[in-house]
Design a protein around this motif. Sequence first.
Motif, PDB file in Angstrom:
ATOM      1  N   SER A 162     -29.116  46.800 -65.491  1.00 60.71           N
ATOM      2  CA  SER A 162     -29.221  45.541 -64.750  1.00 60.71           C
ATOM      3  C   SER A 162     -30.654  45.325 -64.305  1.00 60.71           C
ATOM      4  CB  SER A 162     -28.316  45.570 -63.512  1.00 60.71           C
ATOM      5  OG  SER A 162     -28.808  46.494 -62.557  1.00 60.71           O
ATOM      6  N   GLY A 163     -30.943  44.102 -63.891  1.00 61.77           N
ATOM      7  CA  GLY A 163     -32.260  43.798 -63.349  1.00 61.77           C
ATOM      8  C   GLY A 163     -32.524  44.557 -62.065  1.00 61.77           C
ATOM      9  N   THR A 164     -31.507  44.666 -61.219  1.00 66.20           N
ATOM     10  CA  THR A 164     -31.655  45.423 -59.978  1.00 66.20           C
ATOM     11  C   THR A 164     -32.088  46.853 -60.260  1.00 66.20           C
ATOM     12  OG1 THR A 164     -30.055  44.121 -58.697  1.00 66.20           O
ATOM     13  CG2 THR A 164     -30.388  46.395 -58.011  1.00 66.20           C
ATOM     14  N   GLU A 165     -31.429  47.479 -61.220  1.00 61.36           N
ATOM     15  CA  GLU A 165     -31.739  48.863 -61.581  1.00 61.36           C
ATOM     16  C   GLU A 165     -33.153  48.968 -62.158  1.00 61.36           C
ATOM     17  OE1 GLU A 165     -29.710  52.403 -64.293  1.00 61.36           O
ATOM     18  OE2 GLU A 165     -28.620  50.525 -63.960  1.00 61.36           O
ATOM     19  N   ALA A 166     -33.544  47.975 -62.938  1.00 62.62           N
ATOM     20  CA  ALA A 166     -34.879  47.990 -63.544  1.00 62.62           C
ATOM     21  C   ALA A 166     -35.959  47.933 -62.471  1.00 62.62           C
ATOM     22  CB  ALA A 166     -35.024  46.814 -64.506  1.00 62.62           C
ATOM     23  N   VAL A 167     -35.794  47.030 -61.508  1.00 61.37           N
ATOM     24  CA  VAL A 167     -36.802  46.880 -60.458  1.00 61.37           C
ATOM     25  C   VAL A 167     -36.845  48.106 -59.561  1.00 61.37           C
ATOM     26  CG1 VAL A 167     -37.436  45.572 -58.404  1.00 61.37           C
ATOM     27  CG2 VAL A 167     -36.743  44.359 -60.475  1.00 61.37           C
ATOM     28  N   MET A 168     -35.684  48.587 -59.153  1.00 66.96           N
ATOM     29  CA  MET A 168     -35.614  49.773 -58.316  1.00 66.96           C
ATOM     30  C   MET A 168     -36.341  50.944 -58.974  1.00 66.96           C
ATOM     31  SD  MET A 168     -32.161  51.732 -57.049  1.00 66.96           S
ATOM     32  CE  MET A 168     -31.732  52.220 -58.727  1.00 66.96           C
ATOM     33  N   SER A 169     -36.151  51.085 -60.267  1.00 68.47           N
ATOM     34  CA  SER A 169     -36.770  52.187 -61.002  1.00 68.47           C
ATOM     35  C   SER A 169     -38.268  51.990 -61.151  1.00 68.47           C
ATOM     36  CB  SER A 169     -36.118  52.316 -62.378  1.00 68.47           C
ATOM     37  OG  SER A 169     -34.718  52.495 -62.267  1.00 68.47           O
ATOM     38  N   ALA A 170     -38.689  50.765 -61.420  1.00 67.26           N
ATOM     39  CA  ALA A 170     -40.119  50.481 -61.576  1.00 67.26           C
ATOM     40  C   ALA A 170     -40.870  50.761 -60.276  1.00 67.26           C
ATOM     41  CB  ALA A 170     -40.324  49.032 -62.006  1.00 67.26           C
ATOM     42  N   ILE A 171     -40.264  50.409 -59.153  1.00 65.35           N
ATOM     43  CA  ILE A 171     -40.871  50.684 -57.848  1.00 65.35           C
ATOM     44  C   ILE A 171     -41.033  52.197 -57.647  1.00 65.35           C
ATOM     45  CG2 ILE A 171     -40.467  50.611 -55.355  1.00 65.35           C
ATOM     46  CD1 ILE A 171     -41.344  47.945 -56.433  1.00 65.35           C
ATOM     47  N   ARG A 172     -40.000  52.953 -57.999  1.00 68.87           N
ATOM     48  CA  ARG A 172     -40.066  54.412 -57.843  1.00 68.87           C
ATOM     49  C   ARG A 172     -41.171  55.004 -58.718  1.00 68.87           C
ATOM     50  NH1 ARG A 172     -34.483  57.030 -58.718  1.00 68.87           N
ATOM     51  NH2 ARG A 172     -34.135  55.862 -56.785  1.00 68.87           N
ATOM     52  N   VAL A 173     -41.278  54.499 -59.937  1.00 73.15           N
ATOM     53  CA  VAL A 173     -42.322  54.985 -60.838  1.00 73.15           C
ATOM     54  C   VAL A 173     -43.708  54.654 -60.281  1.00 73.15           C
ATOM     55  CG1 VAL A 173     -43.328  54.773 -63.133  1.00 73.15           C
ATOM     56  CG2 VAL A 173     -40.856  54.850 -62.870  1.00 73.15           C
ATOM     57  N   ALA A 174     -43.860  53.441 -59.753  1.00 71.12           N
ATOM     58  CA  ALA A 174     -45.153  53.037 -59.184  1.00 71.12           C
ATOM     59  C   ALA A 174     -45.543  53.963 -58.039  1.00 71.12           C
ATOM     60  CB  ALA A 174     -45.080  51.591 -58.706  1.00 71.12           C
ATOM     61  N   ARG A 175     -44.589  54.294 -57.209  1.00 70.95           N
ATOM     62  CA  ARG A 175     -44.872  55.212 -56.098  1.00 70.95           C
ATOM     63  C   ARG A 175     -45.209  56.613 -56.605  1.00 70.95           C
ATOM     64  NH1 ARG A 175     -40.092  52.618 -52.310  1.00 70.95           N
ATOM     65  NH2 ARG A 175     -41.484  51.498 -50.886  1.00 70.95           N
ATOM     66  N   GLY A 176     -44.462  57.048 -57.607  1.00 74.06           N
ATOM     67  CA  GLY A 176     -44.730  58.372 -58.160  1.00 74.06           C
ATOM     68  C   GLY A 176     -46.087  58.457 -58.830  1.00 74.06           C
ATOM     69  N   PHE A 177     -46.473  57.399 -59.524  1.00 74.52           N
ATOM     70  CA  PHE A 177     -47.736  57.389 -60.252  1.00 74.52           C
ATOM     71  C   PHE A 177     -48.931  57.314 -59.311  1.00 74.52           C
ATOM     72  CE2 PHE A 177     -51.160  55.049 -62.457  1.00 74.52           C
ATOM     73  CZ  PHE A 177     -51.377  55.905 -63.528  1.00 74.52           C
ATOM     74  N   THR A 178     -48.832  56.481 -58.271  1.00 75.43           N
ATOM     75  CA  THR A 178     -49.971  56.273 -57.374  1.00 75.43           C
ATOM     76  C   THR A 178     -50.010  57.263 -56.219  1.00 75.43           C
ATOM     77  OG1 THR A 178     -48.726  54.706 -55.988  1.00 75.43           O
ATOM     78  CG2 THR A 178     -49.974  53.793 -57.872  1.00 75.43           C
ATOM     79  N   GLY A 179     -48.869  57.865 -55.906  1.00 72.88           N
ATOM     80  CA  GLY A 179     -48.804  58.741 -54.746  1.00 72.88           C
ATOM     81  C   GLY A 179     -48.811  57.984 -53.438  1.00 72.88           C
ATOM     82  N   LYS A 180     -48.562  56.672 -53.508  1.00 74.44           N
ATOM     83  CA  LYS A 180     -48.535  55.830 -52.309  1.00 74.44           C
ATOM     84  C   LYS A 180     -47.104  55.365 -52.058  1.00 74.44           C
ATOM     85  CE  LYS A 180     -53.150  54.049 -53.450  1.00 74.44           C
ATOM     86  NZ  LYS A 180     -53.938  52.813 -53.679  1.00 74.44           N
ATOM     87  N   SER A 181     -46.841  54.851 -50.860  1.00 81.79           N
ATOM     88  CA  SER A 181     -45.458  54.518 -50.509  1.00 81.79           C
ATOM     89  C   SER A 181     -45.188  53.043 -50.280  1.00 81.79           C
ATOM     90  CB  SER A 181     -45.040  55.294 -49.257  1.00 81.79           C
ATOM     91  OG  SER A 181     -45.882  54.955 -48.163  1.00 81.79           O
ATOM     92  N   LYS A 182     -46.190  52.265 -49.913  1.00 84.62           N
ATOM     93  CA  LYS A 182     -45.933  50.880 -49.509  1.00 84.62           C
ATOM     94  C   LYS A 182     -45.854  49.938 -50.717  1.00 84.62           C
ATOM     95  CE  LYS A 182     -47.904  51.329 -44.892  1.00 84.62           C
ATOM     96  NZ  LYS A 182     -46.568  51.330 -44.253  1.00 84.62           N
ATOM     97  N   ILE A 183     -45.058  48.900 -50.541  1.00 79.11           N
ATOM     98  CA  ILE A 183     -44.838  47.876 -51.574  1.00 79.11           C
ATOM     99  C   ILE A 183     -45.069  46.510 -50.949  1.00 79.11           C
ATOM    100  CG2 ILE A 183     -43.146  46.815 -53.140  1.00 79.11           C
ATOM    101  CD1 ILE A 183     -43.942  49.608 -53.998  1.00 79.11           C
ATOM    102  N   ILE A 184     -45.717  45.620 -51.681  1.00 77.89           N
ATOM    103  CA  ILE A 184     -45.836  44.220 -51.246  1.00 77.89           C
ATOM    104  C   ILE A 184     -44.964  43.362 -52.139  1.00 77.89           C
ATOM    105  CG2 ILE A 184     -47.362  42.212 -51.055  1.00 77.89           C
ATOM    106  CD1 ILE A 184     -49.643  44.106 -50.352  1.00 77.89           C
ATOM    107  N   LYS A 185     -44.071  42.595 -51.515  1.00 74.61           N
ATOM    108  CA  LYS A 185     -43.295  41.582 -52.222  1.00 74.61           C
ATOM    109  C   LYS A 185     -43.532  40.245 -51.549  1.00 74.61           C
ATOM    110  CE  LYS A 185     -38.910  40.789 -51.832  1.00 74.61           C
ATOM    111  NZ  LYS A 185     -38.854  39.484 -51.103  1.00 74.61           N
ATOM    112  N   PHE A 186     -42.974  39.192 -52.130  1.00 75.15           N
ATOM    113  CA  PHE A 186     -43.204  37.847 -51.610  1.00 75.15           C
ATOM    114  C   PHE A 186     -41.926  37.241 -51.044  1.00 75.15           C
ATOM    115  CE2 PHE A 186     -46.548  38.742 -54.546  1.00 75.15           C
ATOM    116  CZ  PHE A 186     -47.682  38.244 -53.916  1.00 75.15           C
TER     117      PHE A 186
END
Length: 426
Positions: free
Chosen positions: A114-138
């Motif tokens: 699902s799209g929900t699963e895709a976004v949730m996973s992409a956010i986790r990967v972004a955090r894992g890759f950067t080592g940072k925790s915060k997210i900006i959404k609109f």
Amino acid sequence: MTKSQELFKRAVNRIPGGVNSPVRAYGAIGETPRFIQGAVGSSIFDVDGQKYLDYICSWGPMILGHNHPVIRDAVVRACENGLSFGCATEREVEMAEFICERIPHVEMIRMVNSGTEAVMSAIRVARGFTGKSKIIKFAGCYHGHSDALLVSAGSGVMTSGVPDSAGVPKGCTQDTMIAVYNDLESVKQLLEESNDEVAAVIVEPVGANMGVVPPKDGFLEGLRTLCDEHKALLIFDEVITGFRLKFGGAAEYFGVTPDLVTYGKIIGAGMPVGAYGGRKEIMEMVSPAGPVYQAGTLSGNPVAMAAGLAQLKLLWEDQDVYTRIYRKGEYLFEGIQKILKENEVPYQVNYTASLGCIFFTSEKVTDYTSAKTADTKAFAEYFKYMLNHGVHLAPSQFEAMFLSDAHTQEELDLTLELVEQYFKTW
């Protein structure tokens, strides 16, 4: 009592609100949901035998029209081998290769459900890759119903009047920062306030869950620049725009390259499919290649892959489809705007290519705040008129109209005639 009414009466006893997704509910416009039995081309048919010209298109996947024979045949053939194996299949590889070989910014991809699963996973990967925790959404952009992103969401959340959601602990959203869509200064301020602790900025390149809100000139380019400056990843949520605006989605349409992208809708041709992908160095963080865990028993389902791959191949082989549906969108939405102007109705029409909507407000809509000025009661009356005259729209002011290649010129003209008839009496 119609059969749809009877089914809804039964449904509310066993399904919360009588529907399995809030966007299907007709409560905001005072009607009973139509229960659909079948569809073909640009039309759907309810259980009472009523035919409707459909501008929902299953919320976007049916870009080639309902029940396309090539896609249907691909599904039937896949079903003959079994519905699910829980094991790797050749078709998963074919799907990944097909997408990655044709979309430059997607070097690796992971299928989900699902799209929900895709976004949730992409956010986790972004955090894992950067080592940072915060997210900006609109504010007003919807990225599925995972806890961390169900903040200032649009779509069904706006329609139901629920600003966020019960059941979401404050701790889940403490690292989610809210910016103003189309306002680069708000993003810059948040990035600076975070002391460069932002892992990613996630955006719908075209806002399509607060109604349709296109990006201002330079907005997406500005996000790319800000993310580079602050070493944050840029994530395009293309669950709606992916493979719809162009084959390469909004990234190709606007000429802005994200680090990660999420897909859904069209890549499943109506089957429940999502995906996320991006640069190889980022995607190799995903288990079992890397330390970021994400799994799905039914991910890459062979029947869903057959449907999605069949549709993507059709789109790739006939990319004039994008020109055709762009022209249809321009014809329809410019036509509606002209009708409103001629009848001195101060409402707004927003659209990008084959996505659009009428905002029942005199204020120009560029973000979440201006979208919320829309008169939902006025929309409800318009919706009921169109439905009663055989035109099926999303039952919410804050959803998009979707066009398909199956919509004909005659059907667009019929729609415009109905719009004109309605607003002549306004």
